[in-house]
Enzyme design. Sequence first.
Site, mmCIF file in Angstrom:
data_model
loop_
_atom_site.group_PDB
_atom_site.id
_atom_site.type_symbol
_atom_site.label_atom_id
_atom_site.label_comp_id
_atom_site.label_asym_id
_atom_site.label_seq_id
_atom_site.Cartn_x
_atom_site.Cartn_y
_atom_site.Cartn_z
ATOM 1 N N ASP A 1 -17.937 -27.627 16.266
ATOM 2 C CA ASP A 1 -16.786 -27.006 15.593
ATOM 3 C C ASP A 1 -16.918 -25.497 15.509
ATOM 4 O O ASP A 1 -15.920 -24.785 15.411
ATOM 5 C CB ASP A 1 -16.606 -27.601 14.197
ATOM 6 C CG ASP A 1 -15.978 -28.980 14.320
ATOM 7 O OD1 ASP A 1 -16.725 -29.945 14.578
ATOM 8 O OD2 ASP A 1 -14.745 -29.070 14.218
ATOM 9 N N ARG B 1 -6.966 -33.695 15.162
ATOM 10 C CA ARG B 1 -8.269 -33.270 14.677
ATOM 11 C C ARG B 1 -9.173 -32.923 15.856
ATOM 12 O O ARG B 1 -8.820 -33.140 17.016
ATOM 13 C CB ARG B 1 -8.918 -34.381 13.821
ATOM 14 C CG ARG B 1 -8.767 -35.735 14.507
ATOM 15 C CD ARG B 1 -9.780 -36.710 14.138
ATOM 16 N NE ARG B 1 -11.085 -36.314 14.622
ATOM 17 C CZ ARG B 1 -11.470 -36.407 15.897
ATOM 18 N NH1 ARG B 1 -10.685 -36.869 16.838
ATOM 19 N NH2 ARG B 1 -12.678 -36.024 16.251
ATOM 20 N N GLY B 2 -10.353 -32.377 15.505
ATOM 21 C CA GLY B 2 -11.265 -31.908 16.543
ATOM 22 C C GLY B 2 -10.935 -30.451 16.829
ATOM 23 O O GLY B 2 -9.765 -30.048 16.859
ATOM 24 N N ALA B 3 -11.998 -29.667 17.055
ATOM 25 C CA ALA B 3 -11.847 -28.209 17.099
ATOM 26 C C ALA B 3 -10.796 -27.704 18.098
ATOM 27 O O ALA B 3 -9.865 -26.983 17.704
ATOM 28 C CB ALA B 3 -13.219 -27.595 17.368
HETATM 29 O O1 MRU Z 1 -13.371 -33.844 11.143
HETATM 30 P P1 MRU Z 1 -13.093 -33.932 12.609
HETATM 31 O O2 MRU Z 1 -12.779 -35.299 13.070
HETATM 32 O O3 MRU Z 1 -12.051 -32.911 13.043
HETATM 33 O O4 MRU Z 1 -14.452 -33.497 13.292
HETATM 34 C C1 MRU Z 1 -14.503 -33.361 14.672
HETATM 35 C C2 MRU Z 1 -15.847 -33.065 15.169
HETATM 36 O O5 MRU Z 1 -16.777 -32.830 14.442
HETATM 37 C C3 MRU Z 1 -16.005 -32.952 16.638
HETATM 38 O O6 MRU Z 1 -17.274 -33.369 17.036
HETATM 39 C C4 MRU Z 1 -15.831 -31.471 16.981
HETATM 40 O O7 MRU Z 1 -14.579 -30.994 16.584
HETATM 41 C C5 MRU Z 1 -16.056 -31.215 18.371
HETATM 42 S S1 MRU Z 1 -14.808 -31.858 19.364
HETATM 43 C C6 MRU Z 1 -14.564 -30.727 20.523
#
Ligand code: MRU
Length: 365
Positions: free
Chosen positions: A245, A54-56
């Site tokens: 994101d 997960r995470g962008a």
């Molecule tokens: O739902 P998630 O855990 O994938 O959400 C992740 C986030 O909101 C992070 O803050 C975002 O992806 C930035 S990380 C580079």
Amino acid sequence: MPEMTPLTPTLAWIGDVGGCLRIIDQTLLPGELRQIDLVTAEQVWEAIRALRVRGAPAIGVAAAYGAVIGLRTVLDAERTTFDRRLREVADYLETSRPTAVNLAWALGRMQRVAASRPELSSAEMATRLLEEARQIEIEDREMCLAIGRAGADLLADGTGVLTHCNAGALVTTGDGTALAVIYAAVRQGKRLHVFVDETRPLLQGARLTAWELTERGIPATLLCDSAAGWIMHEGHIQAVVTGADRIAANGDTANKIGTYSVAHLARAHGIPFYVAAPTSTFDLSAPDGRSIPIEERSSTEVTQPFGRQTAPPTISARNPAFDVTPAELITALVTDRGLIQPVNRDTIRNVIVRPEERLRSLVGT
Ligand code: MRU
């Protein structure tokens, strides 16, 4: 410079074209650090959807490798069949999560590579696409370092920093985005104290950021989300740093639900609010935050978190996974190409659009 414990890689490709994608299953943290191997496009889709990875930035890299996995049935086929399958797999993987633009960005890049070399056989193109996915991973690591370098000076010695969700090593193949800024400042010898929002409903702050900071020996305090305002009021926080994101052309920024509230709280307390993100998180085709699709996840994540019923089963619940912070609340964007401050359409364009592309758009070619 303080040493930090190296972490198990968030994701890694194992083997050649016939290999697999190995990820940390983040749903099991912090209780268990387990790696799982993904060998089908469906498994990659499910892992992204279920937030195992997960995470962008990380889901962009995972999707690029996922595309390679999805092509293994057409390695001996004609290129037309191979290209059609690549489109199908990319479209499919893109449906796993809608908000983080890095996913579509990585899949678009893989498809452009395929389109640029029609003379290669399917097997040769699959090898080329694996190289491209590896290149995306390498660039991801480099951009973490560049973000850290760009942002470290924003945090003075002794700063209390609040972060929301998890934007650290677990969301990239390097140091992360928001946490890369913190890690870089710590490497400069600064003493920071990180306040970590637990980040309801899936607790990425409590489960992941708190784990990551503890593993690296960085002083941190966990807060329930609703405590952030009061801790600011008490004077413990001098800066907020979050990830993103998707960032629209005017700087409006989608990030984990709750970021919008934190940004307003920071403004109310006169605290700078920084967003750290790589160039792959900018979506200049979205004029402003209204064009950013917001993922709505199952209401049971709110009413039955981690399998335990905490609300009446018949209550209706909303579960938007992200919100959009307006550009005017963001003090600066910290990118792999440097700081963007103030945050507006022109300053973003000057940093994110390459000079030759700006020139082309001016002369209309
Ligand atoms: O739902 P998630 O855990 O994938 O959400 C992740 C986030 O909101 C992070 O803050 C975002 O992806 C930035 S990380 C580079």
